[in-house]
Design a protein around this motif. Sequence first.
Motif: not given
Length: 239
Positions: A17, A44, A48, A50, A52, A61-63, A65, A214
Amino acid sequence: TAEELTFKDKYKYVFSNIYDNPSIYENDPEYILKLQAQPEHIRKAWLDGDWNVFWGQYFTEWNANVHVIKPFDIPKDWTRICGIDMGFTKEHPTVCLWLAQNPVNFKVYVYREYTSYSSIETYIRDIKDLSGDEEIQGYFCDPSMYGNGNRRSESDQSAAMLFMGEGMPLIAASNDRVTGWTLIKQWLDHEAHINKEPLMYIFEDCQVLITTLPSLQYVATTDNKRKMDLDTKGADDAA
């Protein structure tokens, strides 16, 4: 292209990132501040890394990884509970999740899941078999399982009574939906740049929950009392 497919096994994706690129700070020290000021779904993705995320996503907040981890042997002294949401159709099946909590740092791990659309007797047998000799401190359920409506069982007893008859005492959980969703958001919350770790992790073989979280969206309404609720028209059962 065909050429890319021929050589696809020779390449591997390595996540990085903006924080992995020191030239950003040198060339434009305010660039990260600009990204931090963007709307959440853009921040995000661009800050970050991300991708998705989408507009209207509930659990931003979902990640995967971060939250999805490889299974490990859970110590016997950890508290274990189950959460049960009962259903009878393919669109809304019964879902049972097994969770364990580390007594030292209070992190929660979803380590097993079960989904089925059959009879209550089948659910009881399957959940009991999967729990095996584990010491489950409580089986939390929707309060509706204590009622007599939509039983779909071979007897006239409520689902809760049938579970308790097989040695699985059900506990009526709070069905304050918004409070529940908010707690999950808090457990998932993490900030890599300040070393803030989430409080909830999911074993990688719990694919229904991993797919569900997600994909959930905010409910489309202008009602201020429900604006923090999520849209339950989709597959929200695992959540």
